[in-house]
Design a protein around this motif. Sequence first.
Motif, PDB file in Angstrom:
ATOM      1  N   VAL A   1       0.840  -1.065  -0.067  1.00 40.31           N
ATOM      2  CA  VAL A   1       0.066   0.075   0.022  1.00 40.31           C
ATOM      3  C   VAL A   1       0.840   1.175  -0.174  1.00 40.31           C
ATOM      4  CG1 VAL A   1      -1.636   1.179   1.504  1.00 40.31           C
ATOM      5  CG2 VAL A   1      -1.935  -1.163   1.198  1.00 40.31           C
ATOM      6  N   VAL A   2       0.492   2.077  -0.848  1.00 38.73           N
ATOM      7  CA  VAL A   2       1.341   3.595  -0.929  1.00 38.73           C
ATOM      8  C   VAL A   2       0.532   4.418  -0.245  1.00 38.73           C
ATOM      9  CG1 VAL A   2       2.014   5.247  -2.514  1.00 38.73           C
ATOM     10  CG2 VAL A   2       2.558   2.918  -2.953  1.00 38.73           C
ATOM     11  N   ILE A   3       1.124   5.292   0.550  1.00 37.45           N
ATOM     12  CA  ILE A   3       0.493   6.464   0.931  1.00 37.45           C
ATOM     13  C   ILE A   3       1.199   7.796   0.724  1.00 37.45           C
ATOM     14  CG2 ILE A   3      -0.112   7.912   3.292  1.00 37.45           C
ATOM     15  CD1 ILE A   3      -0.662   5.036   4.554  1.00 37.45           C
ATOM     16  N   GLN A   4       0.564   8.662  -0.082  1.00 40.06           N
ATOM     17  CA  GLN A   4       1.231   9.890  -0.719  1.00 40.06           C
ATOM     18  C   GLN A   4       0.498  11.171  -0.159  1.00 40.06           C
ATOM     19  OE1 GLN A   4       1.556   9.196  -4.762  1.00 40.06           O
ATOM     20  NE2 GLN A   4       3.459  10.388  -4.939  1.00 40.06           N
ATOM     21  N   LYS A   5       1.365  12.374  -0.253  1.00 39.74           N
ATOM     22  CA  LYS A   5       0.792  13.460  -0.153  1.00 39.74           C
ATOM     23  C   LYS A   5       0.044  13.732  -1.352  1.00 39.74           C
ATOM     24  CE  LYS A   5       4.150  16.045   2.699  1.00 39.74           C
ATOM     25  NZ  LYS A   5       5.036  17.340   2.811  1.00 39.74           N
ATOM     26  N   MET A   6      -1.295  14.477  -1.105  1.00 39.07           N
ATOM     27  CA  MET A   6      -2.241  14.847  -2.232  1.00 39.07           C
ATOM     28  C   MET A   6      -1.907  16.056  -2.816  1.00 39.07           C
ATOM     29  SD  MET A   6      -4.862  12.800  -2.926  1.00 39.07           S
ATOM     30  CE  MET A   6      -6.102  13.968  -3.535  1.00 39.07           C
ATOM     31  N   ILE A   7      -1.871  16.337  -3.909  1.00 34.72           N
ATOM     32  CA  ILE A   7      -1.360  17.465  -4.620  1.00 34.72           C
ATOM     33  C   ILE A   7      -3.020  18.293  -5.105  1.00 34.72           C
ATOM     34  CG2 ILE A   7      -0.340  18.683  -6.672  1.00 34.72           C
ATOM     35  CD1 ILE A   7       1.733  17.766  -4.618  1.00 34.72           C
ATOM     36  N   GLN A   8      -3.197  19.588  -4.709  1.00 35.34           N
ATOM     37  CA  GLN A   8      -4.158  20.308  -4.908  1.00 35.34           C
ATOM     38  C   GLN A   8      -3.956  20.878  -6.387  1.00 35.34           C
ATOM     39  OE1 GLN A   8      -6.965  19.814  -3.093  1.00 35.34           O
ATOM     40  NE2 GLN A   8      -5.574  18.739  -1.870  1.00 35.34           N
ATOM     41  N   ALA A   9      -4.106  20.069  -7.296  1.00 32.85           N
ATOM     42  CA  ALA A   9      -3.997  20.489  -8.896  1.00 32.85           C
ATOM     43  C   ALA A   9      -4.840  21.405  -9.649  1.00 32.85           C
ATOM     44  CB  ALA A   9      -3.910  19.133  -9.476  1.00 32.85           C
ATOM     45  N   ASP A  10      -3.946  22.443 -10.149  1.00 35.55           N
ATOM     46  CA  ASP A  10      -4.858  23.268 -11.192  1.00 35.55           C
ATOM     47  C   ASP A  10      -4.841  22.317 -12.311  1.00 35.55           C
ATOM     48  OD1 ASP A  10      -4.191  25.518  -9.336  1.00 35.55           O
ATOM     49  OD2 ASP A  10      -2.180  25.661 -10.177  1.00 35.55           O
ATOM     50  N   PHE A  11      -4.344  21.399 -12.847  1.00 37.13           N
ATOM     51  CA  PHE A  11      -4.467  20.680 -13.871  1.00 37.13           C
ATOM     52  C   PHE A  11      -3.923  19.603 -13.517  1.00 37.13           C
ATOM     53  CE2 PHE A  11      -4.441  24.895 -15.682  1.00 37.13           C
ATOM     54  CZ  PHE A  11      -5.559  25.014 -16.463  1.00 37.13           C
ATOM     55  N   SER A  12      -4.563  18.202 -14.026  1.00 32.99           N
ATOM     56  CA  SER A  12      -4.129  17.022 -13.959  1.00 32.99           C
ATOM     57  C   SER A  12      -4.128  16.294 -15.221  1.00 32.99           C
ATOM     58  CB  SER A  12      -4.949  16.079 -12.830  1.00 32.99           C
ATOM     59  OG  SER A  12      -5.072  16.875 -11.754  1.00 32.99           O
ATOM     60  N   GLY A  13      -3.226  15.414 -15.547  1.00 31.60           N
ATOM     61  CA  GLY A  13      -3.329  14.620 -16.697  1.00 31.60           C
ATOM     62  C   GLY A  13      -2.544  13.481 -16.944  1.00 31.60           C
ATOM     63  N   VAL A  14      -2.468  12.754 -17.897  1.00 26.25           N
ATOM     64  CA  VAL A  14      -1.725  11.655 -18.428  1.00 26.25           C
ATOM     65  C   VAL A  14      -0.863  11.833 -19.679  1.00 26.25           C
ATOM     66  CG1 VAL A  14      -1.954   9.290 -19.079  1.00 26.25           C
ATOM     67  CG2 VAL A  14      -3.679  10.170 -17.422  1.00 26.25           C
ATOM     68  N   LEU A  15       0.190  11.393 -19.457  1.00 22.64           N
ATOM     69  CA  LEU A  15       1.203  11.422 -20.545  1.00 22.64           C
ATOM     70  C   LEU A  15       1.826  10.256 -20.877  1.00 22.64           C
ATOM     71  CD1 LEU A  15       2.645  13.134 -22.722  1.00 22.64           C
ATOM     72  CD2 LEU A  15       4.440  13.758 -20.864  1.00 22.64           C
ATOM     73  N   PHE A  16       1.601   9.822 -22.241  1.00 19.97           N
ATOM     74  CA  PHE A  16       2.286   8.639 -22.791  1.00 19.97           C
ATOM     75  C   PHE A  16       3.711   9.002 -23.501  1.00 19.97           C
ATOM     76  CE2 PHE A  16      -2.354   7.565 -22.685  1.00 19.97           C
ATOM     77  CZ  PHE A  16      -2.321   6.349 -21.963  1.00 19.97           C
TER      78      PHE A  16
END
Length: 862
Positions: free
Chosen positions: A212-227
């Motif tokens: 299990v991974v626990i990670q700080k949340m980022i309050q994003a202005d934009f979020s995306g996916v990049l291949f």
Amino acid sequence: MNDRIRKIIGSQILPNVGAALFAMSFIAFGGVQNIVGKVLLSFVFGTLGYFAFSWLGPQIMRLEKHLTRGRPGKTVYPFGKLPREAENSAGGKGRALARLYQGGFPVPDGCVLLPEAFDGEALTAEAWELLKGQLNRLRGGKMHPLAVRSSALGEDSAQASFAGEFESVLNVQSDEEIREAVRVVRLSRHAARVQAYSQAQGLRGAEHDVAVVIQKMIQADFSGVLFTADPLTGNLMQMTGNFVAGLGDKLVSGQVSAAEFSFARPEGGYTGPAELSRAAKSLHREAHEIEHELGCPQDIEWALAGGKIFILQARPITTLNPYNPVTAEWNDTLKGNFLWSATNLMEAQPEVLTPFTASLRPYLDSIGGPALTVKGYPLNGIIGGRFYSNISVQVSAFVRAFKGDAHRAYRELAGWWGQVPDEMDIPLLPLTKQEWEREMLPYLIRSTLQFASYRRKQKAFLARNRQFCADLRARIGQAQVGVELAALWHKEISVAYRDAVFHIVAASSDAQVRLEADLRKLVGAEDANALLSNLGGLSSTRLESLGPLAGLGLVLNGNMGREAYLEAYGHRGENEGEVAWPRPMEDPTWLDRQLQAWAKNPVDIDSMLARQRAAYEAAWERLVQEQPKKVGQMRWRLNQAAKGAQTREIVRSEATRGMTIIRAFALRAGELLGIGDDVFFLTLDEVLAALEGNSAAFEWIPTRKEVHARYRALPPYPTLICGRFDPFAWAADPHRRSDIFNSRAQTSPLVAPDENIIQGAAGALGVVEGTVRKLEHLEDSDQFLAGEVLVTTMTNIGWTPLFPRAAAIVTDLGAPLSHAAIVARELGIPAVVGCGDATMRLKTGDRVRVNGGLGLVEILEQ
């Protein structure tokens, strides 16, 4: 020291200092008058400086990482201290995030709970205490929203992403919320959708275990996916992605329409909405470096907050996975958009490879074999069980020396792999100038020195190899238990295999091809061919390729014993690169059958060679008369070509003898495991695991045998393949071509300027008319009559006894350095090689005219 600054110093500045020293050393020795001496001194001192600084940077980075990593044995680790030994237990997501965090990438801080932290689905008391310490560290005295996500052992791998299959819980803050979120995520491994997905991917229960991974949340202005590569076409020269405003869960769920964007590689030209343009350069740089760090194209989740890019996740693009572990199918065209060639490689392995033999290629890469790699892509690959050379990798390594002209760079390699049509695309890898200087240049220098070292060892290798192989085969047969045999593989057999391949590569040269090109300009095609038709005579020894053929006559005449013949040539044959193929030395009746066939069609090899010597001497006299200033240079080059050809063939023969060691190992493993020849349907790693007690892969053997039979039923694939290739779809296409396949071009039948002309490459000089005998397999050679034109896909040393009977030879595959060209030239038999589609256009009984000097086959009557 800042992680990114440390990374730049270690991977760019220090190696570039080394490159500068390399250049400065040439200037420093400017007083040396002899240009050769100047270059040598520059090379020695420059290389030392280059390697010193290129080596120093990575060592600093490795030492720093080693000192900051945690010790193994714990069950909860922060990203920055996950030790190498615990990476596999951290699952795909945890492993990637920790590695990127430690590499200085902008990954939000977090921690990993290993499977050992749980008793069933609940955290152990010890793990909970460790986790509370990590939560305090991440909060830094403030309550901060956290994300709790799965990291299964098989998740986010090249084979399976498990995207959306496990639970994720976002925006949790209190200890109680986090503990419950961990339980929910851990429990989701039992979900029906996870089990169904796992079964479809051929994953066993062990891969379902979840970290299990626990990670700080980022309050994003934009979020995306990049291949970092096109997931559908495999185009490596373009990154594609999309993004939404706010958090990425809206993108994953499809609640809103995402904006699309792309980057042109390698420089990163941006095309897309203006909102992302200011951060585009930073996103491209991070993605490019992440792909390099993790070793393959990546599916990256990212966020933009306050003008800064954050990396939330990175995993391999599963659609670019070339291997199915259940069926043991390799299709390396799925890894990316490349140009592949089958020329020459299929000589040693003309049939579909068994899983065991196919697995030797990636294993060789893993133990430091001599394969050229560019950005992690190796020189060779496997397509539907057949061996191919990756032309894109080779051209990408050298194209900068030719101002980016891929076709011009390829012409330097054409002697090995044949001609590539000008209209055929040669896709390149996205290699920046900095990467070439930082990685390719040191690699090329290191390889050059390494091959030189093997050439110095060549004489000793040839002197001892025959006895060494016999002794090692005997010791393999004496192994009584699996672990003993596995230990023998790791300590001796694998080393012998690696060294044998190194010797083959080190002994290879295309000097003969270059010489032929120069001779054609100097004296014309006919005399150039004649001058190169006596290499065995110039070296005072027959070429090794002719040994099995000439040896049969010696045995019949009583000038060579049967045992001596089998000891010299009993390891060679038509499928000598396949471990499952029984060697002639294993069959007590094989030599008798060969001698009977020879007696029915006796051949005077000495007369054929004498005729070629006479042609050589006549051509040489004409050169002396017409080009007196070139005599000394050409005599030296011809002698060097003869010496090189003889050395190359002897080394290849002895290195091939090493395959008898690997075959003995596999057969003994089959005996100890109680599966006999079914051992060839396991990979090498699976055999080693079984010898050490893990026989889980045995359940896949029946499926693999069926799959292997399906591939063997297909016709040989095209000589050149560009892009994604499905062997079964190609075979079912009534308009398929056997010369080229281009996934991006419209499929159409080959239309020649003259439907009665087949164009290939000049193999051996001569013009002859005759009747075609098309042979698909060597086993059908009893149908071949003296004076017929042999038409087949390709030839190798196993076909040599047929050559003296042939009026001419025509092959689909081949180049100037292929077996058909070399042997036909020595025996004076006209040959056209590398036609691509001769076996599709010609049938037994057709009347043809073969012009070996021009590389043309004219159909006279069908």
